[in-house]
Write an enzyme that holds these catalytic residues in place. Sequence first.
Site, PDB file in Angstrom:
ATOM      1  CE  LYS A  13      37.316  99.109-101.229  1.00  0.00           C
ATOM      2  NZ  LYS A  13      38.329 100.725-101.776  1.00  0.00           N
TER       3      LYS A  13
ATOM      4  CB  VAL B 256      48.463 101.739 -99.628  1.00  0.00           C
ATOM      5  CG1 VAL B 256      48.758 102.897-101.005  1.00  0.00           C
ATOM      6  CG2 VAL B 256      47.153 100.349 -99.930  1.00  0.00           C
TER       7      VAL B 256
ATOM      8  CB  SER C  58      33.061  98.760-103.575  1.00  0.00           C
ATOM      9  OG  SER C  58      32.206  98.101-104.179  1.00  0.00           O
TER      10      SER C  58
ATOM     11  CE1 TYR D  79      37.274  95.760-101.783  1.00  0.00           C
ATOM     12  CE2 TYR D  79      33.889  95.962-102.354  1.00  0.00           C
ATOM     13  CZ  TYR D  79      35.723  96.156-102.495  1.00  0.00           C
ATOM     14  OH  TYR D  79      35.222  96.740-103.932  1.00  0.00           O
ATOM     15  CB  ALA D  80      30.815  95.592 -97.626  1.00  0.00           C
TER      16      ALA D  80
END
Length: 261
Positions: A160, A66, A143, A156-157
């Site tokens: 997201k 992806v 998330s 990651y944060a």
Amino acid sequence: MAVMDGFSLAGRVAVVTGAASGIGRQTAQTFAEAGARVVLGDVDEAGLAETAGMIGAAAVPLRTDVSRRADVDALAAKALELGRIDVWANVAGTAGPCPMLDVTEELLDRIIAINLKSVFWGSTAAARVMKEQGSGSIINISSTGAVSAPPNLSVYAMTKSGVSAVTRNIAREMGPFGVRANTVSPGFVETPLATWSYRNPDGTLDEAKRADALRLRRGAAPLGIIGEPTDIAYAMLYLASDASRFVTGQNLYVNGGVTMD
Ligand SMILES: NC(=O)c1ccc[n+]([C@@H]2O[C@H](COP(=O)([O-])OP(=O)(O)OC[C@H]3O[C@@H](n4cnc5c(N)ncnc54)[C@H](O)[C@@H]3O)[C@@H](O)[C@H]2O)c1
């Protein structure tokens, strides 16, 4: 039962990325149980074949990275071989845990590509088809970590947060064409992605650390439980189906009440 007709995906075509494991696998199974034909994308070919085997004839697996736009476009083309795209669920993701000061350019680019570029290209590939159809539902996975500032998960944060932000833009631009876009923000579900903090270098789980981590997770939730993949998949089914025809641009937290709004 007529009330359940609103949740039916009979005759629909749904694309699910991250379908080789965890939440994506369960979402694909739930969509298929609701009557959809499901087109499954993931880099993990073995896991993908396993999911397809569990679902049977309604599943069409395609190896998809992806993070590569060409792969995402190929997944859309594969789905269009079934005639239409009614639902596109961007579930694939990676955590990439790392203390903020140690993040390399390579790691940052990789996490952005898997978690964020994927969502942009997946959503636009789907929206292009759905606009022509005059209908469709795009569901992106963010998330709870996007707002809870978890340690070692800064990139990651960041990605997201971007997922829920761009989902609102998709909802705004595509709404006039009958295309909806929503975000689901799970809380802790014990999948391979989520177990990094108590996994040993050989891949096995450290049971003592695991017990501690699960206790903390349960303690953080007013409901006192952690999630199962089905908890997330049922929310996905609601947003995929006509039951949510008046809902777009929303971010649904499915997290036992860890955050509230
Ligand atoms: N499990 C949780 O606690 C939790 C909480 C909040 C959000 N999420 C989100 O849910 C989504 C699904 O994660 P999960 O918990 O089911 O984890 P998982 O590890 O079970 O599944 C992640 C899947 O993504 C696939 N993937 C990774 N990189 C890919 C790539 N480049 N191309 C295609 N596929 C790729 C993996 O092969 C795997 O099958 C993720 O976006 C994750 O961020 C999970």
